[in-house]
Design an enzyme around this catalytic site. Structure first.
Site, mmCIF file in Angstrom:
data_model
loop_
_atom_site.group_PDB
_atom_site.id
_atom_site.type_symbol
_atom_site.label_atom_id
_atom_site.label_comp_id
_atom_site.label_asym_id
_atom_site.label_seq_id
_atom_site.Cartn_x
_atom_site.Cartn_y
_atom_site.Cartn_z
ATOM 1 N N ARG A 128 -8.149 -1.807 6.231
ATOM 2 C CA ARG A 128 -7.965 -0.427 5.790
ATOM 3 C C ARG A 128 -8.967 -0.121 4.704
ATOM 4 O O ARG A 128 -9.265 -1.001 3.876
ATOM 5 C CB ARG A 128 -6.556 -0.234 5.195
ATOM 6 C CG ARG A 128 -5.453 -0.312 6.208
ATOM 7 C CD ARG A 128 -4.128 -0.589 5.535
ATOM 8 N NE ARG A 128 -4.150 -1.919 4.895
ATOM 9 C CZ ARG A 128 -3.184 -2.420 4.159
ATOM 10 N NH1 ARG A 128 -2.093 -1.721 3.930
ATOM 11 N NH2 ARG A 128 -3.272 -3.630 3.628
ATOM 12 N N CYS A 156 -10.677 6.539 11.393
ATOM 13 C CA CYS A 156 -10.130 5.697 12.465
ATOM 14 C C CYS A 156 -9.047 6.375 13.299
ATOM 15 O O CYS A 156 -9.232 6.582 14.500
ATOM 16 C CB CYS A 156 -9.595 4.408 11.868
ATOM 17 S SG CYS A 156 -10.857 3.538 10.927
HETATM 18 C C1 UGA Z 1 -6.489 2.329 9.617
HETATM 19 C C2 UGA Z 1 -5.512 1.166 9.919
HETATM 20 O O1 UGA Z 1 -4.444 1.145 8.979
HETATM 21 C C3 UGA Z 1 -6.243 -0.194 9.867
HETATM 22 O O2 UGA Z 1 -5.344 -1.226 10.253
HETATM 23 C C4 UGA Z 1 -7.419 -0.146 10.856
HETATM 24 O O3 UGA Z 1 -8.158 -1.353 10.829
HETATM 25 C C5 UGA Z 1 -8.335 1.000 10.480
HETATM 26 O O4 UGA Z 1 -7.594 2.242 10.522
HETATM 27 C C6 UGA Z 1 -9.488 1.008 11.459
HETATM 28 O O5 UGA Z 1 -9.257 1.250 12.645
HETATM 29 O O6 UGA Z 1 -10.619 0.677 11.079
HETATM 30 P P1 UGA Z 1 -7.484 3.441 7.385
HETATM 31 O O7 UGA Z 1 -8.034 4.507 8.282
HETATM 32 O O8 UGA Z 1 -8.343 2.847 6.336
HETATM 33 O O9 UGA Z 1 -6.938 2.190 8.267
HETATM 34 O O10 UGA Z 1 -6.254 4.097 6.629
HETATM 35 P P2 UGA Z 1 -4.654 3.949 6.578
HETATM 36 O O11 UGA Z 1 -4.267 3.339 5.300
HETATM 37 O O12 UGA Z 1 -4.106 3.366 7.795
HETATM 38 O O13 UGA Z 1 -4.251 5.499 6.527
HETATM 39 C C7 UGA Z 1 -4.610 6.387 7.579
HETATM 40 C C8 UGA Z 1 -4.081 7.774 7.304
HETATM 41 O O14 UGA Z 1 -2.682 7.838 7.500
HETATM 42 C C9 UGA Z 1 -4.327 8.295 5.903
HETATM 43 O O15 UGA Z 1 -4.763 9.645 5.997
HETATM 44 C C10 UGA Z 1 -2.973 8.207 5.232
HETATM 45 O O16 UGA Z 1 -2.802 9.148 4.215
HETATM 46 C C11 UGA Z 1 -2.057 8.488 6.407
HETATM 47 N N1 UGA Z 1 -0.701 7.937 6.246
HETATM 48 C C12 UGA Z 1 -0.504 6.589 6.176
HETATM 49 C C13 UGA Z 1 0.377 8.803 6.195
HETATM 50 O O17 UGA Z 1 0.229 10.050 6.266
HETATM 51 N N2 UGA Z 1 1.641 8.275 6.074
HETATM 52 C C14 UGA Z 1 1.864 6.955 6.001
HETATM 53 O O18 UGA Z 1 3.035 6.548 5.907
HETATM 54 C C15 UGA Z 1 0.758 6.085 6.050
#
Ligand code: UGA
Length: 462
Positions: free
Chosen positions: A174, A284
């Site tokens: 992430r 992602c």
């Molecule tokens: C995501 C995945 O979590 C990683 O496992 C994966 O390797 C990566 O994509 C990738 O494909 O390279 P990332 O995009 O860095 O990682 O971010 P996340 O922490 O997963 O958050 C993604 C989005 O979901 C953010 O906008 C966050 O605010 C949102 N989110 C997350 C929510 O709205 N609610 C939640 O409960 C969790």
């Protein structure tokens, strides 16, 4: 073997060292390169962006990622990590070449894999022996076969036969915690179609497995490719699910946070990724959900669930504007302070960031938008030249008619409620991440709109 205080081996026995080329030093590539070097391998990062490579050679990071700058500097100083824009310097001698190039979305939702094909051709042209070509970029299932074909065609064109192998080794890092996620992953997935390729990849990950206990999933290439898309699509769907529950809570007068907490106590569900808010953004999830939907369609299956995941995600971005419209009545000539533009805290990445759509919508309705972010402001300069960029959170709030919390950075969560009340012109708070202590804000006379909570009125009784 000696280890440093973080448990990372200081060096590797020579015969266990793998020579690695990493093609594409973006978020995934650079993190992978630095972490493999930290585990004792000899790594060269290759990128055709000369500016990026020159910068890295001079010790400048191309993006913000906590802890990565130190790790890159440390590994470069130890001589295990180098950078080059010359394939002729990076590919010969490598046993493994990771493809970490971008796979942007095309108009029809399918991923553009031309950079992946170019990377394969580069390997074929410059290899001086058989290489294991490892996909790390997120790619559709069966891309491995296309890479294999591309390698064979290139070899044929030069009068030979390809002895290279293709494996899928997806990453699950992430942004914001990329180093930790790579050094101590919750699983390693390696898809290969031969024993030899599996053996090379096992040797590559051996130092990590020796210091960190995690499942090692050895499978075939297609299954590994699918694991990555299925994982991201599932997490995105989990977020859209809780955002839909939030919409019902708002209408029913219930509280989504408590619903999520209680659901999360069930180990079959889990609390992670059940935070209702502005929906998912970043480089992602939006791209991967679209790509997975598209690939399934190409294979003859309509994955309609993912279309709904996308629809709910788009709808989540409209929530704060509707709240501000309701509480401020007319948005024209109102000053709205937006705290946070990065798609999540801990990163300066604004790709598909929900805040950007919100800022656009507020501006379109005539609001004066003032924005702040601890690190991401330079990345929105071109997109919003007319929007005021505040130097700090307090000046962003000063005299604004309302504040919208769009990215839950710690420094915003820590703002004292009394100070927020003092700075705002009107007592209106829209917390689109449910990150603030609502009771403490209300105790200061502020009207607070939260996601998935009963609707608040500005001046009850009027
Ligand atoms: C995501 C995945 O979590 C990683 O496992 C994966 O390797 C990566 O994509 C990738 O494909 O390279 P990332 O995009 O860095 O990682 O971010 P996340 O922490 O997963 O958050 C993604 C989005 O979901 C953010 O906008 C966050 O605010 C949102 N989110 C997350 C929510 O709205 N609610 C939640 O409960 C969790």
């Amino acid at each position: 073997m000696q280890t440093d205080p973080g448990g990372i081996p200081a060096h590797q026995p020579k015969e266990r060292t793998v020579k690695v080329a990493v093609i594409g030093v973006g978020h995934v590539g650079l993190t992978t390169a630095a972490c493999l070097a930290a585990d004792g391998h000899e790594v060269v990062g290759l990128d055709d962006d000369e500016g990026r490579i020159d910068g890295l050679q001079a010790g400048q990071m191309p993006f913000f990622e906590p802890g990565l700058d130190e790790l890159v500097a440390e590994q470069a100083a130890a001589g295990r990590l180098r950078f080059s824009h010359e394939p002729g310097e990076a590919i010969p001698g490598a046993e493994v070449a990771f493809i970490c190039v971008g796979t942007p979305t095309r108009h029809d939702g399918s991923p553009d894999l031309s950079a992946v094909q170019r990377a394969a051709a580069t390997v074929s042209t410059h290899a001086d022996g058989p290489i294991v070509v490892a996909e790390k970029s997120t790619v559709p299932v069966r891309t491995g076969e296309r890479i294999k074909q591309a390698l064979a065609l290139e070899a044929q064109a030069h009068g030979g036969a390809s002895a290279h192998e293709v494996v899928s080794n997806p990453e699950f890092l992430r942004e914001g915690t990329a180093v930790e996620d790579t050094l101590r992953p919750d699983r390693l997935v390696v898809g290969a179609d031969s024993e030899r390729a599996h053996a090379v990849m096992r040797r590559l990950w051996e130092p990590l497995l020796a210091r960190h206990d995690c499942p090692y999933v050895a499978t075939d290439v297609r299954t590994a490719e699918l694991i990555k898309h299925a994982s991201n699509a599932f997490l995105a769907t989990k977020i859209s699910f809780i955002n839909s529950v939030a919409r019902v809570c708002e209408r029913a007068g219930a509280d989504v946070e408590t619903v999520a907490d209680a659901m999360g106590h069930d180990p079959r569900i889990g609390r992670a990724f059940l935070n209702a808010g502005l929906g998912y953004g970043g480089s992602c999830f939006p791209k991967d959900v679209q790509a997975f939907l598209h690939i399934a369609g190409d294979l003859g299956y309509d994955f309609g669930l993912l279309r709904e995941t996308e629809r709910v995600n788009r709808e989540a971005r409209l929530w704060p504007v509707a709240q501000l419209r309701r509480l401020l009545w007319n948005l024209s000539d109102k000053t709205v302070a937006v705290l946070g533009v990065a798609f999540k805290p801990g990163t300066d990445d604004v790709r598909a960031a929900p805040a950007l759509d919100v800022i656009e919508e507020l501006s379109a309705e005539g609001a004066h938008v003032r924005i702040h972010d601890p690190v991401a402001l330079p990345n929105v300069r071109d997109r919003f030249p007319e929007v005021t960029r505040a130097p700090d959170a307090e000046s962003c709030l000063d005299g604004a008619h309302a504040v919208l919390l769009a990215t839950e950075w710690d420094e915003y969560v820590a703002l004292p409620p009394a100070r927020i009340a003092e700075l705002l012109e009107y007592p209106i708070v829209v917390d689109a991440r449910n990150a603030w202590d609502t009771q403490a804000l209300r105790a200061q006379g502020l009207t607070v709109a939260r996601v998935g909570a009963p609707q608040v009125e500005l001046l009850p009784g009027l």
